[in-house]
Design a protein around this motif. Structure first.
Motif, short mmCIF file in Angstrom:
data_model
loop_
_atom_site.label_atom_id
_atom_site.label_comp_id
_atom_site.label_asym_id
_atom_site.label_seq_id
_atom_site.Cartn_x
_atom_site.Cartn_y
_atom_site.Cartn_z
N GLY A 1 0.80 -1.22 0.00
CA GLY A 1 0.00 0.00 0.00
C GLY A 1 0.83 1.26 0.00
N GLY A 2 0.17 2.38 0.29
CA GLY A 2 0.84 3.66 0.36
C GLY A 2 0.80 4.46 -0.92
N THR A 3 0.29 3.87 -2.01
CA THR A 3 0.24 4.58 -3.27
C THR A 3 -0.96 5.51 -3.32
N ARG A 4 -0.73 6.76 -3.68
CA ARG A 4 -1.83 7.71 -3.86
C ARG A 4 -2.46 7.45 -5.22
N ILE A 5 -3.77 7.29 -5.25
CA ILE A 5 -4.49 7.02 -6.49
C ILE A 5 -5.41 8.19 -6.79
N ASP A 6 -5.31 8.75 -7.98
CA ASP A 6 -6.22 9.80 -8.43
C ASP A 6 -7.40 9.14 -9.15
N VAL A 7 -8.60 9.58 -8.80
CA VAL A 7 -9.81 9.01 -9.38
C VAL A 7 -10.52 10.13 -10.15
#
Length: 149
Positions: free
Chosen positions: A142-148
């Motif tokens: 984890g730890g990944t920033r995801i743009d939606v």
């Protein structure tokens, strides 16, 4: 004189009346269940395409019917998915419910005592669509920033 009897997931108590110094058996039972708690609602933004919301919490039982209410509409019956999840359908006539920006939401087992959600629902005229996410891959820890979008 009443003795607790567990019947499935509810408690049944015989109802006795004390009248003029005499105990009278009414031959009726009063039923009690574990209290219902609302922990979260999904989705929290409702549009015309939304048919139902998921209620996560505790105290849900297939033995005790649960009813849902949006903005003082008529009560609809929840579908119990598990003891922690119920699915509440929006009323057929959504126009009576989807007025204003914020919606109230309540649950009940008897249509007298009710639990009001501490989490407001919001109404949007626009249906929302997921068109893109970035990035589509990341590490398993984890730890990944995801743009939606």
């Amino acid at each position: 004189p009443s003795i607790d009897q567990r019947e499935g997931e509810i408690y049944a108590y015989p109802l006795f009346l004390f009248l003029n110094g005499i105990w009278i058996d009414s031959e009726q039972k009063v039923y009690f269940h574990e209290p219902i708690h609302i922990e979260s609602l999904a989705p929290r933004v409702i549009s015309h395409s939304v048919e139902s919301i998921l209620v996560h919490g505790s105290g849900f039982s297939a033995v005790v019917p649960i009813h849902c209410q949006f903005n003082h509409s008529s009560w609809s019956t929840a579908v119990i998915i598990s003891n922690k999840t119920a699915k509440c359908p929006l009323p057929m006539d959504k126009a009576t419910v989807l007025t204003g920006e914020e919606l109230s939401f309540s649950l009940t087992t008897n249509k007298v005592d009710f639990i009001k959600s501490p989490y407001p629902l919001r109404y949007s005229n626009d249906d929302m669509y997921l068109t893109h996410i970035n990035p589509k891959i990341g590490p398993s820890f984890g730890g990944t920033r995801i743009d939606v979008y």
